[in-house]
Motif scaffolding. Structure first.
Motif, PDB file in Angstrom:
ATOM      1  N   ASN A 194      97.096  -4.796 -39.594  1.00 36.18           N
ATOM      2  CA  ASN A 194      95.879  -4.872 -38.790  1.00 36.18           C
ATOM      3  C   ASN A 194      95.535  -6.316 -38.450  1.00 36.18           C
ATOM      4  O   ASN A 194      95.219  -6.633 -37.302  1.00 36.18           O
ATOM      5  CB  ASN A 194      94.726  -4.209 -39.543  1.00 36.18           C
ATOM      6  CG  ASN A 194      93.430  -4.306 -38.763  1.00 36.18           C
ATOM      7  OD1 ASN A 194      93.416  -4.059 -37.558  1.00 36.18           O
ATOM      8  ND2 ASN A 194      92.374  -4.713 -39.430  1.00 36.18           N
ATOM      9  N   ARG A 219      96.523  -9.545 -30.424  1.00 33.70           N
ATOM     10  CA  ARG A 219      95.707  -9.077 -29.312  1.00 33.70           C
ATOM     11  C   ARG A 219      94.735 -10.139 -28.807  1.00 33.70           C
ATOM     12  O   ARG A 219      94.310 -10.102 -27.668  1.00 33.70           O
ATOM     13  CB  ARG A 219      94.934  -7.822 -29.724  1.00 33.70           C
ATOM     14  CG  ARG A 219      95.763  -6.563 -29.516  1.00 33.70           C
ATOM     15  CD  ARG A 219      94.915  -5.334 -29.523  1.00 33.70           C
ATOM     16  NE  ARG A 219      94.449  -5.024 -30.864  1.00 33.70           N
ATOM     17  CZ  ARG A 219      93.230  -4.631 -31.136  1.00 33.70           C
ATOM     18  NH1 ARG A 219      92.347  -4.527 -30.175  1.00 33.70           N
ATOM     19  NH2 ARG A 219      92.888  -4.358 -32.355  1.00 33.70           N
ATOM     20  N   ASP A 226      95.376 -17.714 -36.294  1.00 37.88           N
ATOM     21  CA  ASP A 226      95.930 -17.728 -34.945  1.00 37.88           C
ATOM     22  C   ASP A 226      95.290 -18.835 -34.125  1.00 37.88           C
ATOM     23  O   ASP A 226      94.333 -19.472 -34.552  1.00 37.88           O
ATOM     24  CB  ASP A 226      95.719 -16.361 -34.279  1.00 37.88           C
ATOM     25  CG  ASP A 226      94.256 -16.010 -34.148  1.00 37.88           C
ATOM     26  OD1 ASP A 226      93.490 -16.833 -33.594  1.00 37.88           O
ATOM     27  OD2 ASP A 226      93.859 -14.905 -34.621  1.00 37.88           O
ATOM     28  N   VAL A 249      91.373 -16.722 -29.079  1.00 36.46           N
ATOM     29  CA  VAL A 249      90.067 -16.941 -28.446  1.00 36.46           C
ATOM     30  C   VAL A 249      88.963 -17.232 -29.461  1.00 36.46           C
ATOM     31  O   VAL A 249      87.920 -17.766 -29.096  1.00 36.46           O
ATOM     32  CB  VAL A 249      89.661 -15.716 -27.605  1.00 36.46           C
ATOM     33  CG1 VAL A 249      90.575 -15.574 -26.405  1.00 36.46           C
ATOM     34  CG2 VAL A 249      89.682 -14.449 -28.445  1.00 36.46           C
ATOM     35  N   LEU A 305      81.891  -8.710 -38.574  1.00 36.58           N
ATOM     36  CA  LEU A 305      83.276  -8.312 -38.288  1.00 36.58           C
ATOM     37  C   LEU A 305      83.745  -7.126 -39.112  1.00 36.58           C
ATOM     38  O   LEU A 305      84.465  -6.259 -38.622  1.00 36.58           O
ATOM     39  CB  LEU A 305      84.216  -9.478 -38.598  1.00 36.58           C
ATOM     40  CG  LEU A 305      84.392 -10.508 -37.500  1.00 36.58           C
ATOM     41  CD1 LEU A 305      85.527 -11.433 -37.905  1.00 36.58           C
ATOM     42  CD2 LEU A 305      84.701  -9.832 -36.173  1.00 36.58           C
ATOM     43  N   ARG A 357      82.920  -4.379 -32.850  1.00 36.49           N
ATOM     44  CA  ARG A 357      83.891  -5.110 -32.046  1.00 36.49           C
ATOM     45  C   ARG A 357      83.162  -6.252 -31.380  1.00 36.49           C
ATOM     46  O   ARG A 357      82.099  -6.069 -30.792  1.00 36.49           O
ATOM     47  CB  ARG A 357      84.518  -4.199 -30.986  1.00 36.49           C
ATOM     48  CG  ARG A 357      85.549  -3.276 -31.596  1.00 36.49           C
ATOM     49  CD  ARG A 357      85.895  -2.148 -30.703  1.00 36.49           C
ATOM     50  NE  ARG A 357      84.737  -1.294 -30.476  1.00 36.49           N
ATOM     51  CZ  ARG A 357      84.827  -0.089 -29.915  1.00 36.49           C
ATOM     52  NH1 ARG A 357      85.984   0.369 -29.530  1.00 36.49           N
ATOM     53  NH2 ARG A 357      83.747   0.619 -29.744  1.00 36.49           N
ATOM     54  N   ASN A 383      86.932 -10.267 -24.382  1.00 33.28           N
ATOM     55  CA  ASN A 383      87.741  -9.327 -25.149  1.00 33.28           C
ATOM     56  C   ASN A 383      88.388  -8.302 -24.199  1.00 33.28           C
ATOM     57  O   ASN A 383      87.810  -7.282 -23.879  1.00 33.28           O
ATOM     58  CB  ASN A 383      86.805  -8.641 -26.155  1.00 33.28           C
ATOM     59  CG  ASN A 383      87.595  -8.004 -27.265  1.00 33.28           C
ATOM     60  OD1 ASN A 383      88.806  -7.814 -27.128  1.00 33.28           O
ATOM     61  ND2 ASN A 383      86.920  -7.683 -28.347  1.00 33.28           N
ATOM     62  N   TYR A 430      89.077   0.695 -32.500  1.00 32.32           N
ATOM     63  CA  TYR A 430      87.759   1.283 -32.728  1.00 32.32           C
ATOM     64  C   TYR A 430      86.842   0.378 -33.553  1.00 32.32           C
ATOM     65  O   TYR A 430      85.714   0.730 -33.856  1.00 32.32           O
ATOM     66  CB  TYR A 430      87.896   2.612 -33.487  1.00 32.32           C
ATOM     67  CG  TYR A 430      88.592   3.665 -32.674  1.00 32.32           C
ATOM     68  CD1 TYR A 430      87.926   4.252 -31.595  1.00 32.32           C
ATOM     69  CD2 TYR A 430      89.883   4.066 -32.965  1.00 32.32           C
ATOM     70  CE1 TYR A 430      88.562   5.212 -30.837  1.00 32.32           C
ATOM     71  CE2 TYR A 430      90.512   5.029 -32.217  1.00 32.32           C
ATOM     72  CZ  TYR A 430      89.854   5.601 -31.155  1.00 32.32           C
ATOM     73  OH  TYR A 430      90.466   6.549 -30.414  1.00 32.32           O
ATOM     74  N   LEU A 445      87.495  -0.288 -36.627  1.00 32.90           N
ATOM     75  CA  LEU A 445      87.512   0.222 -38.008  1.00 32.90           C
ATOM     76  C   LEU A 445      88.524  -0.519 -38.874  1.00 32.90           C
ATOM     77  O   LEU A 445      88.451  -0.489 -40.097  1.00 32.90           O
ATOM     78  CB  LEU A 445      87.854   1.712 -38.018  1.00 32.90           C
ATOM     79  CG  LEU A 445      86.767   2.641 -37.500  1.00 32.90           C
ATOM     80  CD1 LEU A 445      87.306   4.056 -37.380  1.00 32.90           C
ATOM     81  CD2 LEU A 445      85.568   2.610 -38.424  1.00 32.90           C
ATOM     82  N   ALA A 492      87.141  -2.981 -41.398  1.00 35.47           N
ATOM     83  CA  ALA A 492      86.375  -2.276 -42.443  1.00 35.47           C
ATOM     84  C   ALA A 492      87.333  -1.658 -43.453  1.00 35.47           C
ATOM     85  O   ALA A 492      87.134  -1.759 -44.674  1.00 35.47           O
ATOM     86  CB  ALA A 492      85.492  -1.201 -41.825  1.00 35.47           C
ATOM     87  N   PHE A 529      91.900 -15.295 -41.029  1.00 32.07           N
ATOM     88  CA  PHE A 529      91.457 -14.279 -41.985  1.00 32.07           C
ATOM     89  C   PHE A 529      92.129 -14.588 -43.313  1.00 32.07           C
ATOM     90  O   PHE A 529      93.337 -14.806 -43.359  1.00 32.07           O
ATOM     91  CB  PHE A 529      91.838 -12.872 -41.520  1.00 32.07           C
ATOM     92  CG  PHE A 529      90.900 -12.345 -40.474  1.00 32.07           C
ATOM     93  CD1 PHE A 529      89.765 -11.648 -40.840  1.00 32.07           C
ATOM     94  CD2 PHE A 529      91.145 -12.576 -39.122  1.00 32.07           C
ATOM     95  CE1 PHE A 529      88.896 -11.179 -39.871  1.00 32.07           C
ATOM     96  CE2 PHE A 529      90.281 -12.108 -38.159  1.00 32.07           C
ATOM     97  CZ  PHE A 529      89.150 -11.402 -38.529  1.00 32.07           C
TER      98      PHE A 529
HETATM   99  N1  LIG Z   1      92.136 -12.719 -34.717  1.00 29.05           N
HETATM  100  C1  LIG Z   1      91.006 -12.376 -34.068  1.00 29.05           C
HETATM  101  N2  LIG Z   1      90.552 -13.158 -33.056  1.00 29.05           N
HETATM  102  C2  LIG Z   1      89.410 -12.805 -32.398  1.00 29.05           C
HETATM  103  N3  LIG Z   1      88.682 -11.706 -32.652  1.00 29.05           N
HETATM  104  C3  LIG Z   1      89.099 -10.895 -33.633  1.00 29.05           C
HETATM  105  C4  LIG Z   1      90.273 -11.183 -34.391  1.00 29.05           C
HETATM  106  N4  LIG Z   1      90.417 -10.209 -35.316  1.00 29.05           N
HETATM  107  C5  LIG Z   1      89.398  -9.341 -35.129  1.00 29.05           C
HETATM  108  N5  LIG Z   1      88.596  -9.748 -34.122  1.00 29.05           N
HETATM  109  C6  LIG Z   1      87.372  -9.077 -33.649  1.00 29.05           C
HETATM  110  O1  LIG Z   1      86.962  -8.205 -34.658  1.00 29.05           O
HETATM  111  C7  LIG Z   1      86.828  -6.888 -34.139  1.00 29.05           C
HETATM  112  C8  LIG Z   1      87.101  -5.893 -35.238  1.00 29.05           C
HETATM  113  O2  LIG Z   1      88.459  -5.834 -35.558  1.00 29.05           O
HETATM  114  P1  LIG Z   1      89.053  -4.525 -36.164  1.00 29.05           P
HETATM  115  O3  LIG Z   1      88.129  -4.080 -37.203  1.00 29.05           O
HETATM  116  O4  LIG Z   1      90.457  -4.742 -36.553  1.00 29.05           O
HETATM  117  O5  LIG Z   1      88.899  -3.515 -34.998  1.00 29.05           O
HETATM  118  P2  LIG Z   1      89.849  -3.252 -33.763  1.00 29.05           P
HETATM  119  O6  LIG Z   1      91.078  -4.026 -34.026  1.00 29.05           O
HETATM  120  O7  LIG Z   1      90.034  -1.801 -33.810  1.00 29.05           O
HETATM  121  O8  LIG Z   1      89.054  -3.726 -32.607  1.00 29.05           O
HETATM  122  C9  LIG Z   1      87.760  -6.845 -33.009  1.00 29.05           C
HETATM  123  O9  LIG Z   1      87.334  -5.891 -32.096  1.00 29.05           O
HETATM  124  C10 LIG Z   1      87.640  -8.228 -32.455  1.00 29.05           C
HETATM  125  O10 LIG Z   1      86.536  -8.326 -31.591  1.00 29.05           O
END
Ligand SMILES: Nc1ncnc2c1ncn2[C@@H]1O[C@H](COP(=O)(O)OP(=O)(O)O)[C@@H](O)[C@H]1O
Ligand SMILES: [Mg+2]
Length: 505
Positions: A395, A402, A428, A431, A441, A447, A453, A459, A461, A464, A489
């Motif tokens: 994830n 992404r 990473d 953005v 988060l 999201r 984005n 979703y 999730l 979480a 992270f």
């Molecule tokens: N590496 C990242 N860079 C920027 N935003 C992130 C990154 N990882 C997570 N996010 C933000 O956190 C939100 C929640 O992530 P996640 O719980 O994995 O849900 P999902 O991947 O299904 O959108 C993402 O929708 C995104 O907006």
């Protein structure tokens, strides 16, 4: 009787009454002795004066006796002395003092007494050794008690008659050995009678004040408790907005504050539940709407060309896949949260896991032109569930890919921490995440809105679920980010030895 307020009130009342009673009793006892000692003190100053007067008055009286005098000589002498009392005698002594002459047995000699108390004829004096009065040269007063049959008990002092003028023996007879100065003992009854109205009055004032205070005090405890009880009833009925004022003694304030905290927590979790359901419904609505739309279109013949039908089937397939994934993720989350799924932990080296992930994302890295760099400097083995940890990293890496533009760099690394833990990081050059979004988060369905984005596939999730998995391993996960620079992270995992130590302690 059952109510707290009544009990407290009665307790106060009880304490007050007992205290007042004890105070009155001790006052009586103290004052009784006190009065006796005052009386004795007065008698002791009067005693030597009376003795001297006996020596002076006896010759005078004998000289001036008329043949027809009816009063016996002894009594005449004593009456004379009573008459020449000086100013220094207190009012009380002047009116109640009796004088008597006693023999060596302590008996009052007949016709040798004078004073306001009658019947002294048969009286006896209680003295340690009355006979000693006949021989002693010590003329200091001795304390004694005079008992009058059917009369009051008197406090007295006795002094020897020895050494006075020879006329003294002539006046009182050869048996006379001592002169006694007596005055009624201030009896307990007298003290009580004197003190009772005053004590009663001050007691009543104290009682009234105590009643008011007791009422206020018990009210200050009982009223906030009643508030809390009624608030708790309201909460039970579903009114979670209920708050109680934090008043009263410290313990009651504590209770009220904790009650408010608890209702706040209940209210929040109710809200979370509502939001959660709203989110799920919302997420389900979009794919189900399009599934329904396309299937209807096919069914009613709006779409009837084979190409259109195939396209519809693909969309329906994709969308139902989405729904299925949502349901799976939700089930996953709720099972981990409720502890239904336990981690199948085993000692594992991160190298193996990293290699697997490297293979998994190699193609995606190639396709997107984003470089994936993996380093592992850990030596210890972590205590973890391989599949679940893969899920977390999958994830995090998926998110990173992404949210990182072409040509970016993603680093996956692991290093040892000092305290028997391992730290894994996915960073990473994407953005980034705005400071406003960072704290949320890991919330379900969250999201980030900002940062353009584009990819709205997930979703919200994933993080979480990741957090639940990391926590189930005894670790913690967090994120740091710099908008437009990138995101990191980080999560920790206990190593095998550390986990065993923790379990052992
Ligand atoms: N590496 C990242 N860079 C920027 N935003 C992130 C990154 N990882 C997570 N996010 C933000 O956190 C939100 C929640 O992530 P996640 O719980 O994995 O849900 P999902 O991947 O299904 O959108 C993402 O929708 C995104 O907006
Ligand atoms: Mg995700």
């Amino acid at each position: 009787m059952g109510s707290l307020q009544v009990r407290l009130f009665l307790t106060y009342l009880f304490i007050i009454v007992v205290t007042l009673g004890l105070a009155t009793l001790s006052l009586f006892l103290l004052l009784g002795g006190y009065r006796d000692s005052i009386t004795y003190g007065n008698l002791e100053t009067l005693g030597p004066f009376v003795r001297t007067q006996v020596g002076i008055t006896a010759p005078d009286v004998l000289d001036s006796r008329e043949p027809d005098d009816t009063v016996p000589v002894g009594a005449d002498v004593l009456l004379n002395i009573l008459g020449i009392r000086e100013e220094r005698d207190s009012e009380r002594l002047r009116t109640v003092t009796s004088l008597a002459v006693i023999d060596a047995q302590g008996n009052v000699l007949p016709d040798a007494w004078a004073g306001p108390v009658s019947l002294l004829d048969a009286a006896t004096v209680e003295l340690s050794s009355p006979a000693a009065l006949a021989t002693t040269s010590d003329i200091s007063p001795r304390r004694c008690r005079m008992d009058i049959p059917e009369g009051p008990s008197l406090l007295c002092v006795a002094l020897p008659l020895r050494g006075l003028a020879p006329e003294v023996e002539e006046a009182f007879g050869p048996d006379a050995v001592g002169i006694v100065v007596a005055t009624p003992a201030a009896g307990m009854g007298e003290v009580l009678a004197d003190l009772t109205p005053r004590l009663l009055f001050s007691g009543l004032i104290g009682l009234a004040a105590a009643l008011v205070l007791g009422f206020l005090l018990s009210q200050s405890v009982a009223a906030p408790l009643r508030n809390i009880a009624s608030a708790a009833r309201n909460v039970a009925r579903g009114n979670y907005r209920q708050r109680v004022p934090v008043t009263g003694p410290r313990e009651v304030r504590d209770l009220a504050a904790n009650f408010n905290r608890m209702t706040g927590e209940v209210q929040r979790s109710q809200q979370t539940l509502r939001d959660f359901l709203a989110n799920i419904s919302h997420e389900l609505k979009t794919p189900l709407t399009s599934i329904r739309g396309f299937s209807e279109a096919v069914l009613d013949g709006t779409i009837d060309d084979p190409e259109g039908i195939r396209r519809s089937a693909r969309i329906i397939n994709d969308e139902s896949g989405r729904v299925l994934r949502l349901v799976e993720e939700l089930l996953d989350l709720s099972r981990i949260e409720s502890g239904q799924i336990s981690m199948r932990k085993e000692p594992l080296r991160l190298d193996e896991l990293f290699e697997h992930l490297s293979a998994l994302f190699a193609l995606r890295s190639e396709d997107t032109g984003i470089k994936l760099e993996i380093t592992n400097t850990t030596s210890a083995r972590v205590d973890g569930d391989y599949d679940r940890l893969e899920q977390v990293l999958n994830n995090l890496l998926d998110n990173a890919f992404r949210h990182t533009p072409e040509g970016g760099l993603i680093r996956l690394s692991a290093r040892d921490l000092h305290d028997g833990a391992v730290q894994v990081m996915v960073s990473d050059t994407g953005v980034g995440i705005s400071p406003r979004d960072l704290p949320h988060l890991f919330d379900r369905f969250y999201r980030a809105q900002s940062m353009g984005n584009r990819n709205r596939k997930g979703y919200g999730l994933g993080l979480a679920i990741s957090r639940e998995i990391v926590r189930a391993h005894g670790g913690e996960i967090w994120a740091t980010s710099e908008p437009n620079q990138g995101t990191s992270f980080v999560f920790t995992l206990p190593t095998v030895g550390q986990a065993a130590r923790k379990a052992g302690s």
